[in-house]
Design a protein around this motif. Structure first.
Motif, PDB file in Angstrom:
ATOM      1  N   GLN A 158       0.858  -1.173   0.000  1.00 62.52           N
ATOM      2  CA  GLN A 158       0.000   0.000   0.000  1.00 62.52           C
ATOM      3  C   GLN A 158       0.901   1.232   0.000  1.00 62.52           C
ATOM      4  O   GLN A 158       1.853   1.325   0.773  1.00 62.52           O
ATOM      5  CB  GLN A 158      -0.883   0.013   1.246  1.00 62.52           C
ATOM      6  CG  GLN A 158      -1.856   1.186   1.290  1.00 62.52           C
ATOM      7  CD  GLN A 158      -2.714   1.166   2.544  1.00 62.52           C
ATOM      8  OE1 GLN A 158      -2.763   0.149   3.245  1.00 62.52           O
ATOM      9  NE2 GLN A 158      -3.373   2.271   2.827  1.00 62.52           N
ATOM     10  N   VAL A 159       0.603   2.172  -0.906  1.00 64.55           N
ATOM     11  CA  VAL A 159       1.480   3.327  -1.064  1.00 64.55           C
ATOM     12  C   VAL A 159       0.713   4.621  -0.846  1.00 64.55           C
ATOM     13  O   VAL A 159      -0.510   4.689  -1.015  1.00 64.55           O
ATOM     14  CB  VAL A 159       2.142   3.347  -2.462  1.00 64.55           C
ATOM     15  CG1 VAL A 159       3.001   2.105  -2.663  1.00 64.55           C
ATOM     16  CG2 VAL A 159       1.094   3.458  -3.562  1.00 64.55           C
ATOM     17  N   ALA A 160       1.458   5.670  -0.486  1.00 64.05           N
ATOM     18  CA  ALA A 160       0.896   7.012  -0.342  1.00 64.05           C
ATOM     19  C   ALA A 160       0.904   7.712  -1.699  1.00 64.05           C
ATOM     20  O   ALA A 160       1.370   7.157  -2.700  1.00 64.05           O
ATOM     21  CB  ALA A 160       1.712   7.801   0.673  1.00 64.05           C
ATOM     22  N   GLU A 161       0.429   8.962  -1.718  1.00 59.73           N
ATOM     23  CA  GLU A 161       0.368   9.703  -2.972  1.00 59.73           C
ATOM     24  C   GLU A 161       1.747   9.897  -3.587  1.00 59.73           C
ATOM     25  O   GLU A 161       1.890   9.966  -4.809  1.00 59.73           O
ATOM     26  CB  GLU A 161      -0.307  11.057  -2.746  1.00 59.73           C
ATOM     27  CG  GLU A 161      -1.809  10.956  -2.487  1.00 59.73           C
ATOM     28  CD  GLU A 161      -2.463  12.325  -2.405  1.00 59.73           C
ATOM     29  OE1 GLU A 161      -1.767  13.338  -2.662  1.00 59.73           O
ATOM     30  OE2 GLU A 161      -3.659  12.375  -2.075  1.00 59.73           O
ATOM     31  N   ALA A 167       2.298   0.419   3.954  1.00 58.52           N
ATOM     32  CA  ALA A 167       1.856  -0.820   4.603  1.00 58.52           C
ATOM     33  C   ALA A 167       2.095  -1.999   3.667  1.00 58.52           C
ATOM     34  O   ALA A 167       2.126  -1.849   2.433  1.00 58.52           O
ATOM     35  CB  ALA A 167       0.379  -0.742   4.982  1.00 58.52           C
ATOM     36  N   THR A 168       2.273  -3.164   4.281  1.00 53.99           N
ATOM     37  CA  THR A 168       2.402  -4.418   3.531  1.00 53.99           C
ATOM     38  C   THR A 168       1.378  -5.398   4.081  1.00 53.99           C
ATOM     39  O   THR A 168       1.623  -6.075   5.090  1.00 53.99           O
ATOM     40  CB  THR A 168       3.817  -5.009   3.665  1.00 53.99           C
ATOM     41  OG1 THR A 168       4.771  -4.039   3.225  1.00 53.99           O
ATOM     42  CG2 THR A 168       3.955  -6.268   2.819  1.00 53.99           C
TER      43      THR A 168
END
Length: 405
Positions: A158-161, A167-168
């Motif tokens: 999971q990535v930010a902008e 997160a994994t």
């Protein structure tokens, strides 16, 4: 009052096929659900797979308002008994969510009962299997809401902008979700109505709609082969898959002769060609279609044209030969096969075939449901030798390449 299509059945099964999208990521060529895939439109293949996979089930397709002609062309190759299980199509909305809701409302108008199982499926997933359909129906009836899922094999981040990993998620808790998504009809209809009334944002699938409405949605085993055709590369892989499944390649040959008689035209390849003489025969004496018909029947070792349409039978007197060729094509389809190529040659001094060649190829392709680049028609003379050289008649030879499972 809604038209009665026999929908009022306790525990009945219904497919809602979503086919209103434009499929822009698939590249040029029109909506992907109507593109050809190994000689058949994607939607044709999807409907056949669904309705063959659930005996007695019915289907309703949601289409774009501009696509009625494309839809009619897609269902035309389906057998009569399969086509009879289709409701009239519904028209889609601005989003997939709107389209599904419109389709559910159409099913309700046709009298689908509350306890029926409805399986919502993407038109661009033509490889749905009977086993997957059976699991979907079981999930709808036992759980009320279920979706097919496949285990995720890659690690997901999971990535930010700014593309920084935040997160994994644990891979064991993740599933890639497919269609058909299965629901008890009353549950999913009410959920979609509630979402529409609330003006909620677009949700990515029908499971999300059911979840928003407070329902538990369960996952049942999906299938890796149940791919959604999205990109041009997906279509290339799907073509290869279909051809690999038809690995038994057969070749058949056909030959036919008809003598000239009185008349002002001859039938060649389903095209009426002006001429100062006609051809003599029990049917319309289309020497080219007769040769091709025998070639197709020969490829599957299924007799010849005379065995299927005896000249002694008066019902075939003057008959149009396109029905003979369609019958041969249907015999191949009944074996689960398809015709890969036709190569035919006319032998005559007159009439000249060249001016009519493209029309003849197009008509043969239409009869056999083949693209033009899979139909070859040539013409030659016999250098004034023999009966064709003396202009006593016309001969035709044909070769058919057939692929069977």
């Amino acid at each position: 009052m809604a038209e009665d299509h026999g929908a009022k059945k306790a525990g009945g099964a219904f497919f809602l096929v979503v086919a209103a999208g434009r499929g822009a990521r698939a590249g040029a060529g029109g909506p992907k659900q109507y593109r050809e895939l190994a000689g058949r439109q994607v939607l044709t293949r999807t409907l056949r797979a669904l309705l063959d996979g659930a005996a007695g089930a019915k289907a309703l397709v949601v289409i774009h308002a501009d696509d009625r002609d494309l839809y009619e062309a897609a269902i035309a190759p389906l057998p009569d008994d399969v086509r009879a299980r289709l409701f009239p199509p519904a028209f889609g909305g601005a989003t997939r969510q709107d389209s599904v809701c419109n389709g559910l409302e159409a099913l309700a108008a046709f009298g689908v009962g509350d306890d029926a199982a409805v399986l919502i499926h993407d038109a661009a997933r033509p490889f749905v299997s009977p086993g997957l359909i059976a699991r979907a129906l079981e999930a709808a009836r036992d759980k009320g809401a279920g979706v097919p899922g496949v285990a995720v094999v890659d690690t997901i981040k999971q990535v930010a902008e700014d593309l920084r990993i935040v997160a994994t998620p644990a891979r064991a808790t993740l599933r890639g979700v497919q269609t058909p998504q299965a629901f008890r009809f009353v549950l999913i209809l009410a959920a979609h109505r509630a979402v529409r009334a609330d003006g909620c944002r677009e949700m990515t699938d029908d499971a999300a709609v059911a979840e928003w409405a407070g329902h538990c949605v369960f996952v049942f085993p999906g299938e890796a082969e149940n791919v959604k055709l999205t990109t041009p590369e997906d279509f290339l892989r799907a073509e290869a898959k279909l051809f690999n499944e038809l690995a038994d390649i057969r070749t058949g040959q056909g030959f036919d002769v008809h003598a000239f008689g009185n008349g002002d035209h001859v039938w060649l390849g389903g095209v009426k060609v002006p001429h100062d003489r006609g051809l003599v025969g029990h049917s319309d004496a289309d020497v080219l279609l007769h040769a091709i018909t025998d070639a197709v029947l020969g490829a599957i070792a299924d007799g010849d044209i005379g065995a299927h349409f005896p000249p002694s039978d008066p019902q075939w007197r003057g008959a149009s030969s396109d029905q003979f060729l369609r019958h041969a094509v249907e015999r191949v389809a009944a074996r689960g096969g398809r015709i890969a190529h036709i190569d035919a040659t006319l032998i005559c001094e007159r009439p000249k075939v060249g001016p009519h060649r493209d029309a003849i190829r197009a008509r043969i392709g239409e009869i056999m449901d083949l693209p033009l680049d899979r139909v070859a028609v040539k013409a030659t003379t016999s250098e004034r030798l023999g009966f064709t050289g003396r202009q006593e008649g016309i001969a035709a030879m044909a070769m058919a390449t057939v692929r069977l499972p």
